[in-house]
Design a protein around this motif. Structure first.
Motif, mmCIF file in Angstrom:
data_model
loop_
_atom_site.group_PDB
_atom_site.id
_atom_site.type_symbol
_atom_site.label_atom_id
_atom_site.label_comp_id
_atom_site.label_asym_id
_atom_site.label_seq_id
_atom_site.Cartn_x
_atom_site.Cartn_y
_atom_site.Cartn_z
ATOM 1 N N ALA A 292 60.565 56.507 24.235
ATOM 2 C CA ALA A 292 59.337 56.159 22.913
ATOM 3 C C ALA A 292 58.626 55.399 23.344
ATOM 4 O O ALA A 292 57.605 55.345 23.817
ATOM 5 N N LEU A 293 59.385 54.056 23.993
ATOM 6 C CA LEU A 293 58.467 52.711 24.623
ATOM 7 C C LEU A 293 57.825 53.232 25.686
ATOM 8 O O LEU A 293 56.663 52.876 26.481
ATOM 9 N N GLY A 294 58.718 54.192 26.692
ATOM 10 C CA GLY A 294 57.370 54.377 27.942
ATOM 11 C C GLY A 294 55.736 55.230 27.122
ATOM 12 O O GLY A 294 54.921 55.124 28.453
ATOM 13 N N TYR A 295 55.718 55.838 26.593
ATOM 14 C CA TYR A 295 55.346 57.101 25.849
ATOM 15 C C TYR A 295 53.863 55.377 25.452
ATOM 16 O O TYR A 295 53.395 55.435 25.793
ATOM 17 N N PHE A 296 54.860 54.327 24.949
ATOM 18 C CA PHE A 296 53.375 53.822 24.353
ATOM 19 C C PHE A 296 53.000 52.800 24.691
ATOM 20 O O PHE A 296 51.521 52.927 24.972
ATOM 21 N N GLN A 297 53.710 52.549 26.332
ATOM 22 C CA GLN A 297 53.514 51.161 26.916
ATOM 23 C C GLN A 297 52.478 52.590 28.804
ATOM 24 O O GLN A 297 51.257 52.118 28.843
ATOM 25 N N ARG A 298 52.697 53.918 28.737
ATOM 26 C CA ARG A 298 51.385 53.963 29.041
ATOM 27 C C ARG A 298 50.433 54.366 28.400
ATOM 28 O O ARG A 298 48.879 54.246 28.459
ATOM 29 N N ALA A 299 50.330 54.535 26.593
ATOM 30 C CA ALA A 299 48.724 54.441 26.090
ATOM 31 C C ALA A 299 47.994 53.052 26.152
ATOM 32 O O ALA A 299 47.213 53.023 26.333
ATOM 33 N N LEU A 300 48.808 52.147 25.971
ATOM 34 C CA LEU A 300 48.427 50.718 26.436
ATOM 35 C C LEU A 300 47.587 50.804 27.594
ATOM 36 O O LEU A 300 46.435 49.985 27.842
ATOM 37 N N ARG A 301 48.420 51.123 28.829
ATOM 38 C CA ARG A 301 47.756 51.159 29.770
ATOM 39 C C ARG A 301 46.397 51.982 30.116
ATOM 40 O O ARG A 301 45.445 51.416 31.156
ATOM 41 N N THR A 314 51.545 53.007 13.642
ATOM 42 C CA THR A 314 52.053 53.990 14.908
ATOM 43 C C THR A 314 52.370 52.630 15.586
ATOM 44 O O THR A 314 53.239 52.685 16.373
ATOM 45 N N LEU A 315 51.703 50.976 14.920
ATOM 46 C CA LEU A 315 51.908 50.081 16.073
ATOM 47 C C LEU A 315 53.112 49.668 15.554
ATOM 48 O O LEU A 315 54.086 48.753 16.130
ATOM 49 N N ALA A 316 53.319 49.930 14.085
ATOM 50 C CA ALA A 316 55.149 49.613 13.362
ATOM 51 C C ALA A 316 55.923 50.069 14.673
ATOM 52 O O ALA A 316 57.440 49.249 15.051
ATOM 53 N N ARG A 320 58.939 49.466 16.566
ATOM 54 C CA ARG A 320 60.572 50.183 17.107
ATOM 55 C C ARG A 320 61.178 49.990 17.914
ATOM 56 O O ARG A 320 62.406 50.203 18.157
ATOM 57 N N ALA A 321 59.932 50.438 19.439
ATOM 58 C CA ALA A 321 60.779 50.774 20.043
ATOM 59 C C ALA A 321 60.632 50.141 20.711
ATOM 60 O O ALA A 321 61.919 49.907 21.664
ATOM 61 N N ALA A 322 60.231 49.034 20.924
ATOM 62 C CA ALA A 322 60.131 47.732 21.169
ATOM 63 C C ALA A 322 61.698 47.388 21.407
ATOM 64 O O ALA A 322 62.428 46.839 21.905
ATOM 65 N N LEU A 323 61.656 47.077 19.876
ATOM 66 C CA LEU A 323 63.329 46.710 19.542
ATOM 67 C C LEU A 323 64.526 47.298 19.717
ATOM 68 O O LEU A 323 65.600 46.566 20.137
ATOM 69 N N ARG A 324 64.208 48.700 20.240
ATOM 70 C CA ARG A 324 65.587 49.261 20.386
ATOM 71 C C ARG A 324 66.029 48.745 21.731
ATOM 72 O O ARG A 324 67.505 49.314 22.104
ATOM 73 N N VAL A 325 64.882 48.588 22.645
ATOM 74 C CA VAL A 325 65.687 48.213 23.891
ATOM 75 C C VAL A 325 65.445 46.795 24.270
ATOM 76 O O VAL A 325 66.308 45.612 25.085
ATOM 77 N N TYR A 326 65.468 45.971 23.338
ATOM 78 C CA TYR A 326 65.861 44.463 22.973
ATOM 79 C C TYR A 326 67.164 43.887 23.608
ATOM 80 O O TYR A 326 68.135 44.087 23.329
ATOM 81 N N ILE A 335 57.658 41.363 22.002
ATOM 82 C CA ILE A 335 57.047 40.197 21.527
ATOM 83 C C ILE A 335 55.158 40.514 21.272
ATOM 84 O O ILE A 335 55.055 40.470 20.351
ATOM 85 N N GLN A 336 54.748 41.558 22.277
ATOM 86 C CA GLN A 336 53.636 41.610 22.452
ATOM 87 C C GLN A 336 53.541 42.515 21.377
ATOM 88 O O GLN A 336 51.849 43.350 21.117
ATOM 89 N N ALA A 337 54.501 43.519 21.484
ATOM 90 C CA ALA A 337 54.254 44.878 20.332
ATOM 91 C C ALA A 337 53.996 43.593 19.029
ATOM 92 O O ALA A 337 53.542 44.540 17.956
#
Length: 668
Positions: A292-301, A314-316, A320-326, A335-337
């Motif tokens: 999930a987090l990789g998909y979001f990072q691709r979207a942000l790029r 979607t932003l939340a 949460r995707a970032a929180l699961r790898v915290y 923090i950025q998310a």
């Protein structure tokens, strides 16, 4: 004050409270007969009979006559004139039904396109909680020559599903070229993401019949739609392709990712590709997938520096995707998310806590150092509170021992009398006593508006004395500076709860924490799926539990308060045992069924607070946090051990063997 001392002081306070309410002053409950006859006439749309009942109720000063009058006028609202409505307002000035009829009448005026009378009545609408009415109000301002473009666009985009008022507003501004095709496509992305068919149809109609037909096709057969040529302008084709990919992602994010990789990312503008990848990430995060987090990072790029108009949901899920790898070296991404969240989500104590925690963590491993660490600790200190989940978690993180609020100054006789004589509160309690919960709750909540702390406490006390515990709690929770814990966290059935919990082998604080969240001590509560009573037990579950534990059971036992308590406590014990004593997992199982938390524990071992915050279902996520917070408070009030949230939360949750070892270590 130590937590044990605080518990003893609250036990003493409750003894005083018990003496105060030992002889409650029950108000006489009106006869249900006129109300029931009126509701039957309403169901049959019998105008003549309903008018007779209404006139009779008013003549006899029946306490619930306002509701009958409201039903009678509402049945013919499309035909009434302004003088009849104003006469109704005058009869029931200041009541819930006055403002509820005003809501209905404003919608009717909008439907009639009577903008003059709408503009006159709208400022008197006190609840002002209807988005369609808001859209009509903006339309009247637009017709008066005011610039409402920004507010209208915001209201229309925020509208959850289609309605006449917001559609008329959008159509008017679109035809005047104050809303553009780009706004309509954005609205369609929100609507397709949320699967709101009426909103899709209304927005699509603005772009013409060919677009509307394509939208219908992609809703039903998104995969097939992607494989055919579209006779539309290029931008329209691209937008529809993105919507079709969003539809695919809603059921199969991996397939949508494959389609993007193999063909569509290179054929779509970066902005639309970013939207699709964000939806792939959202659905993947909902399924708790590692990608999930990789998909979001691709979207942000792909999004680059352009402003992000993704939905708050979607932003939340990106957070949460970032929180699961915290805690795995990617803390800055969390923090950025969180910093990308919309204003509503950013105010959530969850994200305030995790942002401060992440800042503290990055400072601890060497980044900017002492200044950042001090800032983060101050943010946690401001958040710390004994009254909510993340406030307790912040206190635990800082090693603070927080006492519960001291008992407020007792209510005066005058304050209690004013609450008892309030007509709206009397009507609400009468409706609740007669079993008209929806009407009673709405009337009660309306009367809470604008009350100060002392007035709220007096209203809560009135409900407590009549053992209407959910309204007691609801009113008391609204106070800001004067906090009465005996009202907010009452212990009705105390001897039964303690005895049953002891017999079954469950912490009574957990039983109280769960009941407060499940039913708020409404013993005849019934959910939309059929769960019943104090502990909201399903009939099939109750029958199985009774057989398993050798308890005699017959139909109707769930309506018996003590039997419901016994069966619900046995069920809580069963789910606790099945999850090695983990209260968050047991609470999730109690709310969403045991199979789901078993799936949710698969994957990496997570901090238990992270596990709770990334539960996919909004209702269950909120439920688990509140049950844990309630349990911690009841543990303090009952003088039980383990008063810290972390002691009830546990340290980690993961696959069964890993989680069991971690929990055992945490409990040593």
């Amino acid at each position: 004050m130590s937590l044990r001392t605080a518990g003893r002081s609250w036990l003493a306070a409750w003894a005083v409270y018990g003496a105060l309410v030992a002889t409650p002053a029950q108000a006489a409950t009106p006869s249900p007969e006129p109300l029931e006859r009126a509701k039957q006439a309403l169901a049959k749309r019998d105008r003549k009979q309903l008018a007779l009942i209404s006139a009779e109720a008013r003549q006899q000063q029946y306490p619930l006559a306002p509701w009958i009058d409201y039903w009678e006028l509402g049945l013919r609202l499309s035909e009434v004139n302004l003088s009849e409505v104003e006469a109704f307002y005058a009869r029931w000035r200041g009541s819930y039904v006055e403002d509820r009829l005003r809501n209905d009448w404003l919608l009717e005026l909008g439907h009639r396109r009577d903008w003059r009378n709408f503009a006159l009545d709208y400022p008197r609408f006190r609840m002002n909680d209807d988005r369609e009415v808001t859209c009509y109000a903006l339309l009247t301002e637009n017709l008066a020559g005011k610039d409402v473009k920004a507010a209208a666009r915001s209201a229309w985009l925020a509208q959850k599903d289609g309605d006449e008022g917001c559609n008329l507003l959008a159509t008017t501004l679109f035809e005047a070229r104050k809303l553009h095709q780009s706004d309509v496509w954005l609205k369609l992305r929100y609507a397709v993401e949320a699967n709101k068919l009426r909103a899709i149809k209304q927005a699509g109609a603005l772009l013409g019949k060919p677009t509307l037909k394509s939208l219908e096709e992609l809703q039903d057969r998104a995969g097939k739609f992607l494989n055919r040529r579209q006779a539309l302008p290029q931008r329209g084709q691209q937008e529809l392709t993105a919507l079709a990919l969003i539809r695919v992602a809603s059921s199969d994010p991996a397939q949508a990712a494959e389609l993007m990789n193999s063909r569509w990312e290179r054929n779509l503008p970066d902005e639309l590709s970013a939207w699709v990848w964000a939806q792939v990430g959202r659905q993947s995060a909902f399924k708790q997938q590692a990608e999930a987090l990789g998909y979001f990072q691709r979207a942000l790029r792909l999004q680059g520096k352009d402003s992000i108009e993704w939905s708050e949901d979607t932003l939340a899920w990106a957070a949460r995707a970032a929180l699961r790898v915290y805690g795995t070296g990617r803390d800055a991404e969390l923090i950025q998310a969180i910093d990308r969240l919309g204003p509503q989500e950013a105010r959530d104590t969850a994200w305030q806590y995790w942002r401060a925690h992440a800042l503290l963590n990055t400072a601890a491993i060497g980044a900017p150092g002492d200044a950042q660490r001090g800032q983060a600790r101050e943010q946690l200190r401001q958040l710390a509170s004994p009254l909510h989940f993340y406030g307790k978690l912040a206190a635990d993180e800082l090693g603070l021992t927080l006492s519960l609020p001291s008992a407020p100054t007792p209510l005066s006789a005058l304050e209690r009398e004013q609450a008892a004589n309030n007509p709206g509160l009397q009507r609400a309690l009468a409706l609740l006593a007669l079993g008209w919960r929806s009407e009673g709750v709405r009337e009660w909540n309306f009367m809470m508006r604008g009350l100060n702390d002392r007035e709220l406490m007096a209203a809560a006390q009135l409900a407590c004395e009549q053992e209407v515990w959910d309204r007691c709690i609801s009113a008391s929770e609204r106070t800001k500076t004067e906090i009465d814990m005996a009202q907010r966290f009452p212990t009705p059935l105390r001897s039964q709860v303690l005895a049953t919990a002891g017999e079954v082998g469950v912490d009574p604080a957990a039983v109280y924490g769960l009941i407060r969240q499940e039913s708020r001590f409404v013993h005849d509560a019934r959910s939309h799926v059929g769960a019943s009573g104090l502990m909201q037990v399903m009939p099939a579950t109750a029958q199985w539990l009774a057989k398993k534990n050798g308890i005699a059971y017959s139909k109707g036992d769930l309506s018996d308060r003590d039997r419901n308590l016994l069966l619900g406590t046995h069920y809580l014990k069963m789910v606790l045992d099945s999850f090695e004593g983990s209260l968050p997992m047991a609470a999730a199982a109690y709310n969403a069924g045991p199979s789901r938390p078993r799936r949710w524990r698969d994957g990496p071992t997570l901090d238990a607070a992270i596990w709770a915050e990334t539960i996919p279902f909004n209702e269950t996520r909120d439920y688990v946090k509140k049950v844990l917070s309630n349990t911690t408070i009841y543990a303090q009030l009952l003088g039980r051990p383990k008063p810290l949230l972390r002691d009830h939360l546990g340290r980690s949750i993961g696959p069964r063997e890993t989680s069991s070892a971690a929990l055992s270590e945490a409990q040593r």
